[in-house]
Design a protein around this motif. Structure first.
Motif, PDB file in Angstrom:
ATOM      1  N   GLY A 191      19.827 -22.939   3.191  1.00 22.79           N
ATOM      2  CA  GLY A 191      18.869 -23.298   2.054  1.00 22.79           C
ATOM      3  C   GLY A 191      19.490 -21.604   1.322  1.00 22.79           C
ATOM      4  O   GLY A 191      20.037 -21.472   0.096  1.00 22.79           O
ATOM      5  N   THR A 192      19.944 -20.343   2.190  1.00 22.93           N
ATOM      6  CA  THR A 192      20.555 -19.195   1.537  1.00 22.93           C
ATOM      7  C   THR A 192      21.351 -19.063   1.212  1.00 22.93           C
ATOM      8  O   THR A 192      21.615 -18.932   0.301  1.00 22.93           O
ATOM      9  CB  THR A 192      20.483 -18.425   2.285  1.00 22.93           C
ATOM     10  OG1 THR A 192      19.675 -18.236   3.750  1.00 22.93           O
ATOM     11  CG2 THR A 192      21.243 -16.722   2.205  1.00 22.93           C
ATOM     12  N   ALA A 193      22.567 -19.985   1.407  1.00 19.77           N
ATOM     13  CA  ALA A 193      23.860 -20.678   1.223  1.00 19.77           C
ATOM     14  C   ALA A 193      23.561 -21.558  -0.790  1.00 19.77           C
ATOM     15  O   ALA A 193      24.762 -20.994  -1.870  1.00 19.77           O
ATOM     16  CB  ALA A 193      25.445 -21.832   1.578  1.00 19.77           C
ATOM     17  N   THR A 194      22.796 -22.284  -0.472  1.00 16.75           N
ATOM     18  CA  THR A 194      22.431 -22.766  -2.027  1.00 16.75           C
ATOM     19  C   THR A 194      22.031 -22.244  -3.383  1.00 16.75           C
ATOM     20  O   THR A 194      22.225 -21.808  -4.060  1.00 16.75           O
ATOM     21  CB  THR A 194      21.318 -23.664  -1.448  1.00 16.75           C
ATOM     22  OG1 THR A 194      21.969 -25.155  -0.779  1.00 16.75           O
ATOM     23  CG2 THR A 194      21.025 -24.850  -3.166  1.00 16.75           C
ATOM     24  N   LEU A 195      21.386 -21.358  -2.455  1.00 18.83           N
ATOM     25  CA  LEU A 195      20.813 -20.206  -3.613  1.00 18.83           C
ATOM     26  C   LEU A 195      21.435 -19.407  -4.155  1.00 18.83           C
ATOM     27  O   LEU A 195      21.438 -18.943  -4.979  1.00 18.83           O
ATOM     28  CB  LEU A 195      20.015 -19.022  -2.589  1.00 18.83           C
ATOM     29  CG  LEU A 195      19.180 -18.041  -3.581  1.00 18.83           C
ATOM     30  CD1 LEU A 195      18.332 -18.531  -4.378  1.00 18.83           C
ATOM     31  CD2 LEU A 195      18.156 -17.109  -2.654  1.00 18.83           C
ATOM     32  N   LEU A 196      22.742 -18.639  -2.748  1.00 18.38           N
ATOM     33  CA  LEU A 196      23.891 -18.163  -3.516  1.00 18.38           C
ATOM     34  C   LEU A 196      24.608 -18.324  -4.620  1.00 18.38           C
ATOM     35  O   LEU A 196      25.379 -17.967  -5.477  1.00 18.38           O
ATOM     36  CB  LEU A 196      24.701 -17.271  -2.807  1.00 18.38           C
ATOM     37  CG  LEU A 196      24.282 -16.957  -1.166  1.00 18.38           C
ATOM     38  CD1 LEU A 196      24.806 -15.861  -0.498  1.00 18.38           C
ATOM     39  CD2 LEU A 196      23.324 -14.944  -2.061  1.00 18.38           C
ATOM     40  N   TRP A 197      24.983 -19.925  -4.104  1.00 16.61           N
ATOM     41  CA  TRP A 197      25.769 -20.549  -4.737  1.00 16.61           C
ATOM     42  C   TRP A 197      24.740 -21.238  -6.391  1.00 16.61           C
ATOM     43  O   TRP A 197      25.063 -21.189  -7.531  1.00 16.61           O
ATOM     44  CB  TRP A 197      25.829 -21.895  -5.111  1.00 16.61           C
ATOM     45  CG  TRP A 197      26.954 -22.199  -3.664  1.00 16.61           C
ATOM     46  CD1 TRP A 197      28.595 -22.049  -3.412  1.00 16.61           C
ATOM     47  CD2 TRP A 197      26.976 -22.790  -2.231  1.00 16.61           C
ATOM     48  NE1 TRP A 197      28.730 -21.775  -1.939  1.00 16.61           N
ATOM     49  CE2 TRP A 197      27.760 -22.559  -1.576  1.00 16.61           C
ATOM     50  CE3 TRP A 197      25.574 -23.912  -1.379  1.00 16.61           C
ATOM     51  CZ2 TRP A 197      27.973 -23.223  -0.383  1.00 16.61           C
ATOM     52  CZ3 TRP A 197      26.251 -24.934  -0.454  1.00 16.61           C
ATOM     53  CH2 TRP A 197      27.048 -24.407   0.100  1.00 16.61           C
ATOM     54  N   SER A 198      23.754 -21.122  -6.585  1.00 16.97           N
ATOM     55  CA  SER A 198      22.730 -21.109  -7.796  1.00 16.97           C
ATOM     56  C   SER A 198      23.150 -19.654  -8.727  1.00 16.97           C
ATOM     57  O   SER A 198      23.004 -19.888  -9.583  1.00 16.97           O
ATOM     58  CB  SER A 198      21.745 -21.811  -7.291  1.00 16.97           C
ATOM     59  OG  SER A 198      21.605 -22.655  -6.850  1.00 16.97           O
ATOM     60  N   LEU A 199      22.924 -18.969  -7.920  1.00 20.12           N
ATOM     61  CA  LEU A 199      22.719 -17.135  -9.049  1.00 20.12           C
ATOM     62  C   LEU A 199      24.231 -16.904  -8.962  1.00 20.12           C
ATOM     63  O   LEU A 199      24.015 -16.885 -10.376  1.00 20.12           O
ATOM     64  CB  LEU A 199      22.345 -16.663  -7.574  1.00 20.12           C
ATOM     65  CG  LEU A 199      20.935 -16.385  -7.127  1.00 20.12           C
ATOM     66  CD1 LEU A 199      20.726 -15.038  -6.153  1.00 20.12           C
ATOM     67  CD2 LEU A 199      20.450 -16.221  -8.519  1.00 20.12           C
ATOM     68  N   ILE A 200      25.686 -17.731  -8.668  1.00 17.07           N
ATOM     69  CA  ILE A 200      26.511 -16.837  -8.772  1.00 17.07           C
ATOM     70  C   ILE A 200      27.146 -18.253  -9.808  1.00 17.07           C
ATOM     71  O   ILE A 200      27.683 -17.131 -11.109  1.00 17.07           O
ATOM     72  CB  ILE A 200      27.883 -17.067  -7.887  1.00 17.07           C
ATOM     73  CG1 ILE A 200      27.749 -16.293  -6.636  1.00 17.07           C
ATOM     74  CG2 ILE A 200      29.473 -17.468  -8.359  1.00 17.07           C
ATOM     75  CD1 ILE A 200      28.467 -16.725  -5.797  1.00 17.07           C
ATOM     76  N   THR A 201      26.536 -18.868 -10.349  1.00 17.28           N
ATOM     77  CA  THR A 201      26.789 -20.397 -11.206  1.00 17.28           C
ATOM     78  C   THR A 201      25.941 -19.786 -12.420  1.00 17.28           C
ATOM     79  O   THR A 201      26.970 -19.901 -13.442  1.00 17.28           O
ATOM     80  CB  THR A 201      26.405 -21.844 -11.006  1.00 17.28           C
ATOM     81  OG1 THR A 201      27.342 -22.417  -9.258  1.00 17.28           O
ATOM     82  CG2 THR A 201      26.267 -22.600 -11.787  1.00 17.28           C
ATOM     83  N   ILE A 202      25.327 -18.813 -12.539  1.00 14.46           N
ATOM     84  CA  ILE A 202      24.390 -18.121 -13.498  1.00 14.46           C
ATOM     85  C   ILE A 202      24.761 -17.742 -14.090  1.00 14.46           C
ATOM     86  O   ILE A 202      25.187 -17.609 -15.241  1.00 14.46           O
ATOM     87  CB  ILE A 202      22.832 -18.928 -13.057  1.00 14.46           C
ATOM     88  CG1 ILE A 202      21.567 -20.408 -12.649  1.00 14.46           C
ATOM     89  CG2 ILE A 202      21.180 -17.623 -13.879  1.00 14.46           C
ATOM     90  CD1 ILE A 202      20.659 -20.688 -11.540  1.00 14.46           C
TER      91      ILE A 202
END
Length: 579
Positions: free
Chosen positions: A565-576
């Motif tokens: 879950g933390t990894a998915t949040l980090l990927w999404s934040l970097i993408t945004i």
């Protein structure tokens, strides 16, 4: 897990899939798509356009204007038959008057039918829990779908004769298998473990730290690391009163995650064969794709967090470990019981053999020298050449291990026996790998990725794509119990889709976006495999540490899910923020 009814159902699915592929081959017209490969073209001293490939300059001959090519999309849409050309060099005139050279290669998809091989493979894996037969069934269905009825000569042999397949066979079967066999025959790995016990282990914390350290050192991943680490640490962990749930979690959660971070192993050689994208110059060659793998490692957030989580547990920091792990730790500390009251630990005969030749005395340096040499060559070659020479590293480690054994007096027949035993131990895994590479190629040939691009390319917002890919691969790997099998299905579908979305939605940093999505597929597959109760690494982690299988699954899935879950949040934040 497998019963007679499942077998009948699996046969029925295969037969239906086979008949459906025959129908699609005879009735469905392919939809042709223009594939434009952009190369870094220079004008040489003779005034000719050329590009660099495998260290040599290749001259471009007979390029024509793009508007005159029969392979451009406008002409493919009008044609009712397959293109007569397989490729053609063209050029466009840019705004500044310079020529931009492109290599056009037509490709096709068959609509929803393009996904049939992947669907059959996943469905059979779910039913049979047996990847080898499932992969072969998917290959057979895919071969019929594109009219390659001679599966051996038209599908399997071309794959086996490719450079990528030869690399996998050399590295995974011969070199790695041989090295494991030598270590088993000389007792080098066990001697190293015994040395650690005598000098380092003083209690539960140090026992878990040794387990974590060995999980990092044995960075080959999968069942190999699981078996080596699990069998090595069980005696010392049991003696130190570490609960079996803790030990199995540390063993399992360092095996594949660390292999995707310290990727000086067979992983890049395997994955690179699955991530080719038509039109993407920085993925054009095998070396380019391996380099891309290493460049994307900093985005492997799940793997990094999974390894960090096991380190925290080894330091007795249980904040992110979950209630199950904390309960097991408390039980072991207070009662000395290593298993829960209702546990049924898996019986396991240790895979290391008691075949040490009479009179031969193993030493821990027999393990340390080859492993240090392996790591050094891989890292130095990466720094100097830009690509880690994994084959060199494993060949050198194997050669040094044989040399040491010979100098210490081991007879040649014992050395050959050890290598032979090592080769036998990885034959089954090697066959599965080759079938996985083949199904990946079949999925590419049937146009699965192209179909997803047509279907979803303009509809999925790029900001949610990493999370979607993570979820898809997690479910697939959890259901099938294999990360590498999931790679073979997911990468040929996902990578072209990601690049098409990056282009169609005008992203400022498409290569960064591709790296993030690549890491999402890589890590989602690792999570699903690691947590699946039908995965070989999950079962072996429980077996080698003496843990109840479902106790291991239930306690591991909580910290693994927190990391995912933390990894998915980090990927999404970097993408945004950055893409």
């Amino acid at each position: 897990m497998f019963n007679k009814n499942n077998g009948h159902f699996a046969i029925a699915i295969f037969v239906i899939g086979f008949i459906a592929s025959l129908f699609a081959f005879s009735s469905v017209s392919p939809i042709w798509k223009e594939q434009a490969l952009l190369f870094d073209v220079k004008i040489n001293a003779q005034g000719q356009p050329s590009y660099r490939y495998k260290g040599k300059d290749v001259v471009i001959d007979n390029a024509i204007p793009y508007k005159n090519s029969p392979l451009r999309q406008a002409m493919l849409d009008k044609s009712l038959t397959a293109p007569s050309l397989s490729e053609q060099w063209v050029y466009k005139i840019k705004d500044n008057g310079e020529k931009q050279y492109l290599l056009l290669k037509p490709a096709f998809h068959l609509g929803l039918w393009s996904l049939l091989p992947a669907f059959i493979t996943i469905a059979l894996c779910l039913l049979t829990k047996e990847p080898m037969s499932s992969l072969f069934a998917g290959i057979a269905v895919g071969a019929v779908l594109i009219g390659k009825f001679d599966i051996t000569d038209k599908v399997l042999l071309p794959t086996l004769s490719s450079t990528g397949a030869a690399t996998i066979i050399l590295l995974y079967l011969w070199l790695l298998g041989g090295l494991l066999g030598i270590w088993s025959k000389t007792g080098a790995a066990q001697a190293f473990a015994d040395f650690m016990c005598r000098t380092v282990v003083k209690g539960p914390k140090s026992a878990k730290l040794v387990t974590w350290f060995l999980g990092v050192i044995f960075f080959q991943g999968g069942s190999i690391s699981t078996v080596l680490v699990g069998t090595t640490v069980k005696p010392l962990a049991d003696k130190a009163k570490v609960s079996h749930e803790e030990t199995s979690y540390v063993v399992d959660s360092t095996a594949s995650p660390i292999a995707s971070i310290l990727a000086f192993n067979p992983w890049p050689a395997y994955v690179q064969a699955l991530i080719y994208i038509p039109g993407v110059a920085f993925l054009a060659t095998e070396a380019d794709r391996i380099r891309f793998f290493f460049q994307s490692i900093p985005f492997s957030f799940y793997s990094i967090l999974a390894v960090l989580g096991t380190l925290l547990l080894s330091l007795n920091i249980t904040t992110f470990s979950g209630k199950g792990i904390r309960k097991a730790m408390k039980r072991a500390n207070e009662t000395g019981e290593l298993d829960g009251p209702d546990a049924t630990p898996l019986n396991f005969q240790e895979l290391k053999s008691d075949s040490l030749p009479e009179g031969y005395k193993p030493h821990h340096l027999e393990f340390i020298f080859p492993i240090l040499l392996l790591i050094s060559i891989a890292i130095i070659s990466f720094i100097v050449l830009g690509i880690p020479k994994i084959n060199w590293a494993f060949a050198a480690a194997l050669g040094v291990s044989i040399l040491i054994a010979g100098i210490k007096g081991m007879r040649l027949r014992h050395i050959i026996d050890g290598i032979g035993d090592g080769l036998k131990s990885v034959v089954s895994a090697s066959v599965i790998l080759m079938l996985a590479v083949t199904i990946g190629r079949i999925t590419t040939e049937t146009g699965g990725g192209l179909f997803l691009i047509d279907l979803l390319g303009s509809q999925i917002n790029y900001q949610v794509l990493p999370a979607v890919l993570m979820l898809f691969t997690m479910i697939t790997a959890f259901s099938t119990g294999t990360s590498w099998g999931t790679y073979a299905i997911a990468f040929p579908l996902a990578m072209p889709l990601v690049w098409a979305i990056a282009q169609s939605q005008g992203l400022a940093h498409p290569e960064l976006f591709l790296s993030i999505c690549f890491a999402a597929v890589l890590n989602g597959s690792v999570f699903g495999d690691q947590c699946s109760p039908i995965s070989d690494t999950t079962v072996l982690s429980a077996m080698t540490t003496g843990c109840d299988l479902m106790d291991h699954v239930k306690t591991q899935i909580i910290p693994a899910s927190i990391a995912a879950g933390t990894a998915t949040l980090l990927w999404s934040l970097i993408t945004i923020v950055y893409v």
